[in-house]
Motif scaffolding. Sequence first.
Motif, PDB file in Angstrom:
ATOM      1  N   GLN A  38       8.984   6.232  14.972  1.00 35.84           N
ATOM      2  CA  GLN A  38       9.076   5.060  14.207  1.00 35.84           C
ATOM      3  C   GLN A  38       7.646   4.895  13.315  1.00 35.84           C
ATOM      4  OE1 GLN A  38      10.024   1.909  17.040  1.00 35.84           O
ATOM      5  NE2 GLN A  38       8.686   0.617  15.927  1.00 35.84           N
ATOM      6  N   TRP A  39       6.497   5.187  14.071  1.00 35.03           N
ATOM      7  CA  TRP A  39       5.224   5.001  13.593  1.00 35.03           C
ATOM      8  C   TRP A  39       5.012   5.813  12.442  1.00 35.03           C
ATOM      9  CZ3 TRP A  39       0.940   2.108  13.984  1.00 35.03           C
ATOM     10  CH2 TRP A  39      -0.276   2.500  13.594  1.00 35.03           C
ATOM     11  N   ASP A  40       5.549   7.065  12.382  1.00 30.04           N
ATOM     12  CA  ASP A  40       5.477   8.025  11.230  1.00 30.04           C
ATOM     13  C   ASP A  40       6.367   7.509  10.019  1.00 30.04           C
ATOM     14  OD1 ASP A  40       4.485  10.788  10.473  1.00 30.04           O
ATOM     15  OD2 ASP A  40       6.472  11.227  10.680  1.00 30.04           O
ATOM     16  N   GLN A  41       7.553   7.169  10.399  1.00 27.81           N
ATOM     17  CA  GLN A  41       8.689   6.737   9.289  1.00 27.81           C
ATOM     18  C   GLN A  41       7.870   5.482   8.620  1.00 27.81           C
ATOM     19  OE1 GLN A  41      12.417   5.518  11.151  1.00 27.81           O
ATOM     20  NE2 GLN A  41      13.343   7.163   9.903  1.00 27.81           N
ATOM     21  N   ALA A  42       7.504   4.482   9.269  1.00 27.49           N
ATOM     22  CA  ALA A  42       6.753   3.560   8.623  1.00 27.49           C
ATOM     23  C   ALA A  42       5.424   3.902   7.908  1.00 27.49           C
ATOM     24  CB  ALA A  42       6.173   2.429   9.819  1.00 27.49           C
ATOM     25  N   ARG A  43       4.654   4.896   8.147  1.00 30.43           N
ATOM     26  CA  ARG A  43       3.530   5.477   7.311  1.00 30.43           C
ATOM     27  C   ARG A  43       4.187   5.822   5.904  1.00 30.43           C
ATOM     28  NH1 ARG A  43       2.903  10.199   5.662  1.00 30.43           N
ATOM     29  NH2 ARG A  43       3.952  11.194   7.693  1.00 30.43           N
ATOM     30  N   GLN A  44       5.181   6.582   6.131  1.00 29.08           N
ATOM     31  CA  GLN A  44       6.137   7.215   4.829  1.00 29.08           C
ATOM     32  C   GLN A  44       6.478   6.178   3.904  1.00 29.08           C
ATOM     33  OE1 GLN A  44       8.705  10.762   5.479  1.00 29.08           O
ATOM     34  NE2 GLN A  44       8.013  10.497   7.645  1.00 29.08           N
ATOM     35  N   CYS A  45       7.115   5.102   4.532  1.00 31.42           N
ATOM     36  CA  CYS A  45       7.437   3.971   3.814  1.00 31.42           C
ATOM     37  C   CYS A  45       6.340   3.028   3.063  1.00 31.42           C
ATOM     38  CB  CYS A  45       8.156   3.028   4.647  1.00 31.42           C
ATOM     39  SG  CYS A  45       8.511   1.383   4.086  1.00 31.42           S
ATOM     40  N   ALA A  46       5.284   3.300   3.739  1.00 32.56           N
ATOM     41  CA  ALA A  46       3.941   2.563   3.130  1.00 32.56           C
ATOM     42  C   ALA A  46       3.298   3.594   2.088  1.00 32.56           C
ATOM     43  CB  ALA A  46       3.117   2.407   4.228  1.00 32.56           C
ATOM     44  N   GLY A  47       3.934   4.647   1.816  1.00 30.31           N
ATOM     45  CA  GLY A  47       3.159   5.632   1.078  1.00 30.31           C
ATOM     46  C   GLY A  47       1.692   6.180   1.409  1.00 30.31           C
ATOM     47  N   LEU A  48       1.401   6.234   2.543  1.00 25.88           N
ATOM     48  CA  LEU A  48       0.261   6.557   3.050  1.00 25.88           C
ATOM     49  C   LEU A  48       0.332   8.110   3.447  1.00 25.88           C
ATOM     50  CD1 LEU A  48      -0.567   3.604   5.252  1.00 25.88           C
ATOM     51  CD2 LEU A  48      -1.570   4.180   2.950  1.00 25.88           C
TER      52      LEU A  48
ATOM     53  N   VAL B 268     -11.752  -4.292   7.924  1.00 28.55           N
ATOM     54  CA  VAL B 268     -11.170  -5.940   7.480  1.00 28.55           C
ATOM     55  C   VAL B 268      -9.952  -5.805   8.434  1.00 28.55           C
ATOM     56  CG1 VAL B 268     -10.415  -7.473   5.835  1.00 28.55           C
ATOM     57  CG2 VAL B 268     -12.129  -5.939   5.233  1.00 28.55           C
ATOM     58  N   TYR B 269      -9.867  -6.808   9.352  1.00 28.93           N
ATOM     59  CA  TYR B 269      -8.511  -7.268   9.974  1.00 28.93           C
ATOM     60  C   TYR B 269      -7.827  -8.318   9.531  1.00 28.93           C
ATOM     61  CZ  TYR B 269      -5.728  -7.138  14.419  1.00 28.93           C
ATOM     62  OH  TYR B 269      -4.512  -7.084  15.190  1.00 28.93           O
ATOM     63  N   LEU B 270      -6.579  -8.039   9.111  1.00 27.03           N
ATOM     64  CA  LEU B 270      -5.962  -9.181   8.164  1.00 27.03           C
ATOM     65  C   LEU B 270      -4.531  -9.579   9.185  1.00 27.03           C
ATOM     66  CD1 LEU B 270      -6.129  -7.409   5.059  1.00 27.03           C
ATOM     67  CD2 LEU B 270      -7.221  -9.731   5.549  1.00 27.03           C
ATOM     68  N   HIS B 271      -4.230 -10.965   8.821  1.00 28.45           N
ATOM     69  CA  HIS B 271      -2.637 -11.402   9.507  1.00 28.45           C
ATOM     70  C   HIS B 271      -1.992 -11.563   8.056  1.00 28.45           C
ATOM     71  CE1 HIS B 271      -0.679 -12.594  13.195  1.00 28.45           C
ATOM     72  NE2 HIS B 271      -0.371 -13.685  12.556  1.00 28.45           N
ATOM     73  N   TRP B 272      -1.263 -10.662   8.053  1.00 28.42           N
ATOM     74  CA  TRP B 272      -0.318 -10.527   6.785  1.00 28.42           C
ATOM     75  C   TRP B 272       1.037  -9.584   6.865  1.00 28.42           C
ATOM     76  CZ3 TRP B 272      -3.244  -6.274   3.330  1.00 28.42           C
ATOM     77  CH2 TRP B 272      -3.296  -4.948   4.394  1.00 28.42           C
ATOM     78  N   GLY B 273       1.819  -9.665   5.933  1.00 25.68           N
ATOM     79  CA  GLY B 273       3.130  -8.944   5.925  1.00 25.68           C
ATOM     80  C   GLY B 273       4.368 -10.097   5.994  1.00 25.68           C
ATOM     81  N   THR B 274       5.425  -9.346   6.028  1.00 21.34           N
ATOM     82  CA  THR B 274       6.608  -9.834   6.032  1.00 21.34           C
ATOM     83  C   THR B 274       7.334  -9.946   7.436  1.00 21.34           C
ATOM     84  OG1 THR B 274       7.071  -9.919   3.705  1.00 21.34           O
ATOM     85  CG2 THR B 274       9.010 -10.276   5.258  1.00 21.34           C
ATOM     86  N   GLU B 275       7.449 -11.016   8.243  1.00 20.00           N
ATOM     87  CA  GLU B 275       8.145 -10.832   9.758  1.00 20.00           C
ATOM     88  C   GLU B 275       9.482  -9.750   9.641  1.00 20.00           C
ATOM     89  OE1 GLU B 275       8.399 -14.633  10.663  1.00 20.00           O
ATOM     90  OE2 GLU B 275       6.606 -14.867  12.026  1.00 20.00           O
ATOM     91  N   TYR B 276       9.348  -8.766  10.619  1.00 15.88           N
ATOM     92  CA  TYR B 276      10.380  -7.813  10.958  1.00 15.88           C
ATOM     93  C   TYR B 276      10.641  -6.768   9.966  1.00 15.88           C
ATOM     94  CZ  TYR B 276      11.056 -12.297  13.378  1.00 15.88           C
ATOM     95  OH  TYR B 276      10.812 -13.420  14.080  1.00 15.88           O
ATOM     96  N   GLN B 277       9.863  -6.723   8.803  1.00 17.36           N
ATOM     97  CA  GLN B 277       9.791  -5.637   8.057  1.00 17.36           C
ATOM     98  C   GLN B 277       8.886  -4.587   8.194  1.00 17.36           C
ATOM     99  OE1 GLN B 277      12.220  -5.355   5.507  1.00 17.36           O
ATOM    100  NE2 GLN B 277      12.990  -7.333   6.527  1.00 17.36           N
ATOM    101  N   SER B 278       9.331  -3.311   8.398  1.00 17.26           N
ATOM    102  CA  SER B 278       8.259  -2.325   8.779  1.00 17.26           C
ATOM    103  C   SER B 278       7.450  -1.812   7.456  1.00 17.26           C
ATOM    104  CB  SER B 278       8.882  -1.166   9.491  1.00 17.26           C
ATOM    105  OG  SER B 278       9.916  -0.771   8.551  1.00 17.26           O
ATOM    106  N   CYS B 279       7.919  -2.157   6.267  1.00 18.35           N
ATOM    107  CA  CYS B 279       7.349  -1.704   5.218  1.00 18.35           C
ATOM    108  C   CYS B 279       6.388  -2.753   4.424  1.00 18.35           C
ATOM    109  CB  CYS B 279       8.264  -1.093   3.975  1.00 18.35           C
ATOM    110  SG  CYS B 279       9.139  -0.022   4.330  1.00 18.35           S
ATOM    111  N   PRO B 280       5.185  -2.557   4.114  1.00 22.55           N
ATOM    112  CA  PRO B 280       4.258  -3.349   3.568  1.00 22.55           C
ATOM    113  C   PRO B 280       5.054  -4.346   2.370  1.00 22.55           C
ATOM    114  CG  PRO B 280       3.397  -1.328   3.014  1.00 22.55           C
ATOM    115  CD  PRO B 280       4.645  -1.179   3.905  1.00 22.55           C
ATOM    116  N   ASN B 281       4.527  -5.450   2.082  1.00 22.17           N
ATOM    117  CA  ASN B 281       5.101  -6.218   0.880  1.00 22.17           C
ATOM    118  C   ASN B 281       4.007  -6.078  -0.382  1.00 22.17           C
ATOM    119  OD1 ASN B 281       2.967  -8.207   1.109  1.00 22.17           O
ATOM    120  ND2 ASN B 281       4.303  -9.331   2.333  1.00 22.17           N
ATOM    121  N   SER B 282       4.425  -6.537  -1.406  1.00 21.90           N
ATOM    122  CA  SER B 282       3.482  -6.411  -2.642  1.00 21.90           C
ATOM    123  C   SER B 282       2.039  -6.961  -2.203  1.00 21.90           C
ATOM    124  CB  SER B 282       4.227  -6.805  -3.925  1.00 21.90           C
ATOM    125  OG  SER B 282       4.650  -8.069  -3.799  1.00 21.90           O
ATOM    126  N   ASP B 283       2.126  -8.099  -1.626  1.00 27.88           N
ATOM    127  CA  ASP B 283       0.777  -8.742  -1.330  1.00 27.88           C
ATOM    128  C   ASP B 283      -0.226  -7.902  -0.676  1.00 27.88           C
ATOM    129  OD1 ASP B 283       1.570 -11.254  -2.771  1.00 27.88           O
ATOM    130  OD2 ASP B 283       1.861 -12.211  -1.181  1.00 27.88           O
TER     131      ASP B 283
END
Length: 375
Positions: A359-369, A246-261
Amino acid sequence: MPRKPRVDIALVTVGAVGLLLAGCTPASVPPAPSGSRVSSSVPAASSAGGRPSGSVPASSRPATPGTVRLGFAGDVHFAERTAALLADPATAFGPAAAVLSAPDLTMVNLETAIAVGGRPEAKSFTFQAPPSAFAALRAAGVDVVTMANNHAADYGSAGLAQTLAAIRDTGFPVVGIGSDAKAAYAPYYTQVNGVRLAIVAASQVREETLAHFTATDSAPGIANAYSDRLTAAVWAARTRADVVVVYLHWGTEYQSCPNSDQRALADRLVAAGATAVVGSHAHVLQGAGWRPDGSYVAYGLGNYLWWRSFGNTQDDNGVLTLTFTRGRVVSAAFAPARLDERGIAVPVTGAVAQRILGQWDQARQCAGLLATPPG
């Protein structure tokens, strides 16, 4: 336009920066014709495409039956500086084409109306491109695009009609948009190396396009991620395919952490049978990796072919390649890139590559993945 010979590139394996992945199980689609690397069975708003039948690039490793590599990049459109690239569609993506062509199948988000002229919607930013955009994508090694995004209907109903006509006339595989809801939510089905694939797309960005151009039973538009039709499409695809993306258009602009939605939707889609969920929209890289349940999510892949640069992390991007075996993502690689003055995602090396990978690795940690598959 025939596909140029594909070039193997050196991808940074996820183990090097802490990213790998996992997925699901199988189902049913007609077998591929003998000698064909990709065969397609496509939904109402799409048409057959992908790698030319029987063409195996000399530089590629031999295909392993039951294994497929899928490539994903972020947002693409042809406006301002990138509009000039369509003067020669065959070379529009420049050095990015070698990276895009390397996987067995590659997908991006096409964030524009495919229309010429007309009246733009009353929005801060509106984008349009001629049908030659599809020729540029095909020449670069892109096999399917999603148009479920907040710019697909930037030129209103007339522009949407032009877009659907261009999809039909060029025969380019497109998901997430259609002449009605049935077409917009329909999966793109194809078979590669004996692996049955299904790709579904939708937008979760709340703005004018979702409000006024969500596809219905009687009207054209895009697939809406808040609709139960999306999870129904994933459930249905799971009965026919070994791998559902599934490819989605989503997220909060300029935020590297995913939002609750984003997190909640990922939960629902994985429960419905998605093997992997990828996305874009935030204009920066967001986290990618394994969930504890073994499924894979890449929340955001950044601006890939983009009209403006800002000299910051909005210019960072790359191509994520996932390798699927037995219905699971068994490995992944991220090839970092950065926008140049033309708006092209140019592959990078050295210190710039290491910075983006960090940066990619840091964002992964922020996402809890997770950096590796659980268990």
